[in-house]
Design a protein around this motif. Structure first.
Motif, PDB file in Angstrom:
ATOM      1  N   LEU A 191     -56.347 113.735 -33.346  1.00  0.00           N
ATOM      2  CA  LEU A 191     -55.771 113.005 -32.214  1.00  0.00           C
ATOM      3  C   LEU A 191     -55.574 111.530 -32.559  1.00  0.00           C
ATOM      4  N   LEU A 192     -56.576 110.935 -33.204  1.00  0.00           N
ATOM      5  CA  LEU A 192     -56.448 109.529 -33.584  1.00  0.00           C
ATOM      6  C   LEU A 192     -55.340 109.326 -34.603  1.00  0.00           C
ATOM      7  N   VAL A 193     -55.241 110.253 -35.564  1.00  0.00           N
ATOM      8  CA  VAL A 193     -54.179 110.133 -36.571  1.00  0.00           C
ATOM      9  C   VAL A 193     -52.806 110.262 -35.924  1.00  0.00           C
ATOM     10  N   TRP A 194     -52.651 111.239 -35.015  1.00  0.00           N
ATOM     11  CA  TRP A 194     -51.357 111.408 -34.335  1.00  0.00           C
ATOM     12  C   TRP A 194     -51.008 110.175 -33.505  1.00  0.00           C
ATOM     13  N   PHE A 195     -52.010 109.645 -32.824  1.00  0.00           N
ATOM     14  CA  PHE A 195     -51.772 108.424 -32.053  1.00  0.00           C
ATOM     15  C   PHE A 195     -51.397 107.264 -32.982  1.00  0.00           C
ATOM     16  N   GLY A 196     -52.109 107.145 -34.105  1.00  0.00           N
ATOM     17  CA  GLY A 196     -51.803 106.075 -35.045  1.00  0.00           C
ATOM     18  C   GLY A 196     -50.424 106.227 -35.667  1.00  0.00           C
ATOM     19  N   ILE A 197     -50.033 107.467 -35.982  1.00  0.00           N
ATOM     20  CA  ILE A 197     -48.694 107.688 -36.559  1.00  0.00           C
ATOM     21  C   ILE A 197     -47.619 107.303 -35.556  1.00  0.00           C
ATOM     22  N   ASN A 198     -47.802 107.711 -34.296  1.00  0.00           N
ATOM     23  CA  ASN A 198     -46.813 107.342 -33.272  1.00  0.00           C
ATOM     24  C   ASN A 198     -46.718 105.836 -33.106  1.00  0.00           C
ATOM     25  N   ARG A 199     -47.875 105.171 -33.124  1.00  0.00           N
ATOM     26  CA  ARG A 199     -47.854 103.710 -33.008  1.00  0.00           C
ATOM     27  C   ARG A 199     -47.231 103.080 -34.250  1.00  0.00           C
ATOM     28  N   GLY A 200     -47.546 103.643 -35.424  1.00  0.00           N
ATOM     29  CA  GLY A 200     -47.007 103.077 -36.659  1.00  0.00           C
ATOM     30  C   GLY A 200     -45.518 103.283 -36.800  1.00  0.00           C
ATOM     31  N   LEU A 201     -44.992 104.407 -36.267  1.00  0.00           N
ATOM     32  CA  LEU A 201     -43.557 104.678 -36.357  1.00  0.00           C
ATOM     33  C   LEU A 201     -42.775 104.143 -35.174  1.00  0.00           C
ATOM     34  N   ALA A 202     -43.433 103.422 -34.287  1.00  0.00           N
ATOM     35  CA  ALA A 202     -42.726 102.867 -33.132  1.00  0.00           C
ATOM     36  C   ALA A 202     -41.569 101.955 -33.543  1.00  0.00           C
ATOM     37  N   PRO A 203     -41.715 101.117 -34.606  1.00  0.00           N
ATOM     38  CA  PRO A 203     -40.548 100.307 -35.013  1.00  0.00           C
ATOM     39  C   PRO A 203     -39.344 101.144 -35.418  1.00  0.00           C
TER      40      PRO A 203
ATOM     41  N   ASP B 104     -38.527 104.023 -34.060  1.00  0.00           N
ATOM     42  CA  ASP B 104     -37.902 104.442 -32.804  1.00  0.00           C
ATOM     43  C   ASP B 104     -37.059 103.311 -32.227  1.00  0.00           C
ATOM     44  N   GLY B 105     -37.605 102.084 -32.299  1.00  0.00           N
ATOM     45  CA  GLY B 105     -36.827 100.944 -31.824  1.00  0.00           C
ATOM     46  C   GLY B 105     -35.561 100.745 -32.635  1.00  0.00           C
ATOM     47  N   LEU B 106     -35.671 100.925 -33.963  1.00  0.00           N
ATOM     48  CA  LEU B 106     -34.491 100.801 -34.822  1.00  0.00           C
ATOM     49  C   LEU B 106     -33.470 101.884 -34.507  1.00  0.00           C
ATOM     50  N   ARG B 107     -33.953 103.094 -34.286  1.00  0.00           N
ATOM     51  CA  ARG B 107     -33.036 104.181 -33.942  1.00  0.00           C
ATOM     52  C   ARG B 107     -32.334 103.894 -32.621  1.00  0.00           C
ATOM     53  N   GLY B 108     -33.081 103.391 -31.642  1.00  0.00           N
ATOM     54  CA  GLY B 108     -32.456 103.047 -30.373  1.00  0.00           C
ATOM     55  C   GLY B 108     -31.439 101.939 -30.515  1.00  0.00           C
ATOM     56  N   ALA B 109     -31.760 100.944 -31.363  1.00  0.00           N
ATOM     57  CA  ALA B 109     -30.815  99.839 -31.552  1.00  0.00           C
ATOM     58  C   ALA B 109     -29.518 100.329 -32.185  1.00  0.00           C
TER      59      ALA B 109
ATOM     60  N   ASP C 284     -17.213  99.766 -32.359  1.00  0.00           N
ATOM     61  CA  ASP C 284     -16.616  98.502 -32.794  1.00  0.00           C
ATOM     62  C   ASP C 284     -17.657  97.447 -33.142  1.00  0.00           C
ATOM     63  N   GLU C 285     -18.940  97.738 -32.907  1.00  0.00           N
ATOM     64  CA  GLU C 285     -19.984  96.754 -33.158  1.00  0.00           C
ATOM     65  C   GLU C 285     -20.657  97.073 -34.489  1.00  0.00           C
ATOM     66  N   LEU C 286     -20.302  96.308 -35.503  1.00  0.00           N
ATOM     67  CA  LEU C 286     -20.820  96.529 -36.856  1.00  0.00           C
ATOM     68  C   LEU C 286     -21.526  95.292 -37.387  1.00  0.00           C
ATOM     69  N   HIS C 287     -22.123  94.528 -36.482  1.00  0.00           N
ATOM     70  CA  HIS C 287     -22.853  93.344 -36.916  1.00  0.00           C
ATOM     71  C   HIS C 287     -24.191  93.765 -37.531  1.00  0.00           C
ATOM     72  N   PRO C 288     -24.764  92.927 -38.391  1.00  0.00           N
ATOM     73  CA  PRO C 288     -26.035  93.298 -39.046  1.00  0.00           C
ATOM     74  C   PRO C 288     -27.165  93.498 -38.044  1.00  0.00           C
ATOM     75  N   ILE C 289     -28.094  94.385 -38.407  1.00  0.00           N
ATOM     76  CA  ILE C 289     -29.298  94.609 -37.607  1.00  0.00           C
ATOM     77  C   ILE C 289     -30.283  93.492 -37.923  1.00  0.00           C
ATOM     78  N   ARG C 290     -30.721  92.760 -36.901  1.00  0.00           N
ATOM     79  CA  ARG C 290     -31.573  91.598 -37.114  1.00  0.00           C
ATOM     80  C   ARG C 290     -32.962  91.756 -36.493  1.00  0.00           C
ATOM     81  N   ARG C 291     -33.282  92.910 -35.926  1.00  0.00           N
ATOM     82  CA  ARG C 291     -34.584  93.083 -35.307  1.00  0.00           C
ATOM     83  C   ARG C 291     -35.669  93.190 -36.383  1.00  0.00           C
ATOM     84  N   PRO C 292     -36.892  92.702 -36.096  1.00  0.00           N
ATOM     85  CA  PRO C 292     -37.971  92.768 -37.108  1.00  0.00           C
ATOM     86  C   PRO C 292     -38.393  94.213 -37.378  1.00  0.00           C
ATOM     87  N   VAL C 293     -38.578  94.528 -38.635  1.00  0.00           N
ATOM     88  CA  VAL C 293     -38.974  95.875 -39.050  1.00  0.00           C
ATOM     89  C   VAL C 293     -40.080  95.742 -40.096  1.00  0.00           C
ATOM     90  N   PRO C 294     -40.880  96.789 -40.300  1.00  0.00           N
ATOM     91  CA  PRO C 294     -41.923  96.751 -41.341  1.00  0.00           C
ATOM     92  C   PRO C 294     -41.308  96.583 -42.727  1.00  0.00           C
TER      93      PRO C 294
END
Length: 462
Positions: free
Chosen positions: A176-188, A190-195, A202-212
């Motif tokens: 359970l802790l590992v699954w929770f940690g993996i979800n927290r670790g892969l959260a960026p 998910d954010g990148l995928r959403g972005a 028509d929007e092809l500007h560079p991705i500027r959000r912080p990532v690991p």
């Protein structure tokens, strides 16, 4: 189908924990058996002492049922015994002992344990010899006690079960802790995928959000792809706009001349209109072909092959000989004796050379003159220089001549301003360049192409 990154990480982390837990369970079971064996052996040893004392005190009588039941209740398994005097005479207990007779060299005063079988059941046996000074037991008295091992096995299994339950709870909590940690670790991610998912086509500007840091190379690759796509789309949009602008007037002229030819009553006038219509259609056809060639040349080169540049230039030059003779233009070609081979697309390279010669005949030899082609090697490059005797191009217009749809004033010939841009685009697509040289008279254009490196040793030998 590839598994998800979460599942792969979870399996790769938890699976070693499961293997370690299984190995720990095996080790724990061995330890439990050793512990239970040591505990019960000590108990069995004490029981042997108690039985020996009781038999000595009762002068060889069997044990009382109360004492035997007490010993069985303390150990949990049935107890059997056999007592023999110093001369080997059977005194008390069970005559059918697991080991009978005992070895003569049995050490005195020490307990000896071993496993055996009694009435079909596995038993644990302890044998010890005690020196007793007594009228009946005068000397070394041998006491042999054996007991079934069911309770020992139950204790080992109980300890293993408890250890297994503890390890299972630990594995569950760790999972359970590992699954929770993996979800927290892969959260960026998910954010990148959403972005990326929220972007419009028509929007092809560079991705500027912080990532690991581990994802940064992927983001840089995506940004590089966006940049190439944006550049390609901008190039296509500009090309389509320029093409639409350049084709609008020829198409309108063809339509007007066709309508005028339909309305003409005089055959001579109609013939003149049709002649103009044919010339306009020819110009439109050439412009369309050059537009398509420029679009192909601006993209990546097609499949490359090894080409002898001297043979290619000679073949293209021969096609223009009838036109040059009709215009009174002398065409010359100088090439080295050995082959100059390049890697490229033959169709595109023929188009580049054709445009250079056509440009020289059209703009550099308006009233006759000469066109000279010279093919040489310069280091790791092949240079094709096309010179004419015309008015030339001013140095200030050297770069403008290579821009799309740009026609210099005073050239005095028809064109759409795509010949030299096509030459430069093909040259750059093959890793080379097209440039205008400063000369005193006329115009000299140079096409530079990298030589085939694998053919360089053969060239050096030649």
């Amino acid at each position: 189908m590839a598994t998800s990154l979460r599942t792969r990480l979870f399996v790769m982390i938890v699976l070693p924990l499961v293997v370690v837990a299984v190995l720990a369970s095996v080790v724990r079971f061995v330890q439990a058996r050793e512990i239970s064996t040591a505990l019960y052996d000590e108990t069995l040893k004490v029981v042997a002492h108690a039985i020996a004392r009781e038999v000595v005190l009762t002068q060889g009588d069997v044990l009382a049922d109360a004492l035997l039941d007490s010993l069985v209740g303390a150990t949990g398994d049935p107890i059997f015994y056999r007592v023999a005097a110093a001369d080997g005479r059977f005194v008390a207990g069970y005559s059918d002992a697991p080991v009978d007779p005992l070895p003569a060299d049995l050490p005195g005063g020490q307990a000896v344990f071993f496993d055996a079988s009694y009435l079909g059941d596995p038993v644990r046996v302890v044998v010890q010899r005690e020196f007793i000074a007594d009228p009946v037991f005068d000397g070394w008295t041998t006491v042999q006690v054996w007991q079934t091992v069911r309770q020992r096995e139950r204790l080992s299994l109980l300890m293993l079960t408890q250890a297994g339950q503890m390890l299972a709870l630990m594995l569950l909590a760790a999972g359970l802790l590992v699954w929770f940690g993996i979800n927290r670790g892969l959260a960026p991610l998910d954010g990148l995928r959403g972005a990326v998912a929220l972007r419009s086509p028509d929007e092809l500007h560079p991705i500027r959000r912080p990532v690991p840091p581990e994802v940064a190379p992927l983001v840089r690759t995506i940004n590089s792809l966006f940049a190439r796509l944006r550049g390609e789309l901008e190039r296509r949009d500009a090309f389509i706009g320029n093409a639409a602008h350049q084709l609008r007037n020829p198409v309108a002229a063809i339509q007007a001349q066709a309508e005028a030819a339909l309305e003409a009553r005089d055959p001579a006038d109609r013939a003149a209109r049709l002649t103009d219509l044919t010339a306009a259609a020819r110009r439109l056809s050439r412009m369309s072909r050059q537009l398509l060639n420029f679009d192909i040349a601006s993209a990546a080169p097609l499949r490359a092959q090894r080409i002898d540049l001297g043979d290619l230039v000679a073949d293209v030059a021969r096609r223009h000989v009838p036109r040059a003779l009709a215009a009174g233009v002398e065409v010359g070609f100088d090439a080295p004796d050995h082959a100059l081979e390049v890697q490229g697309n033959r169709v595109l390279l023929e188009e580049a050379v054709d445009n250079l010669i056509d440009n020289a005949l059209k703009y550099g030899s308006p009233g006759g003159g000469a066109v000279h082609l010279r093919l040489t090697r310069a280091g790791d490059e092949a240079w094709l220089e096309v010179s004419d005797s015309g008015p030339g191009i001013a140095p200030v217009d050297a770069e403008s001549a290579f821009e799309r749809f740009v026609r210099l004033d005073g050239d005095g010939a028809e064109g759409c301003g795509l010949g030299l841009p096509i030459v430069r685009a093909i040259a750059q697509g093959h890793g080379g360049q097209a440039e205008l040289l400063e000369v005193e008279k006329g115009c000299t254009l140079r096409l530079r192409l990298p030589l085939d490196l694998q053919a360089l040793p053969a060239l050096a030998a030649q």
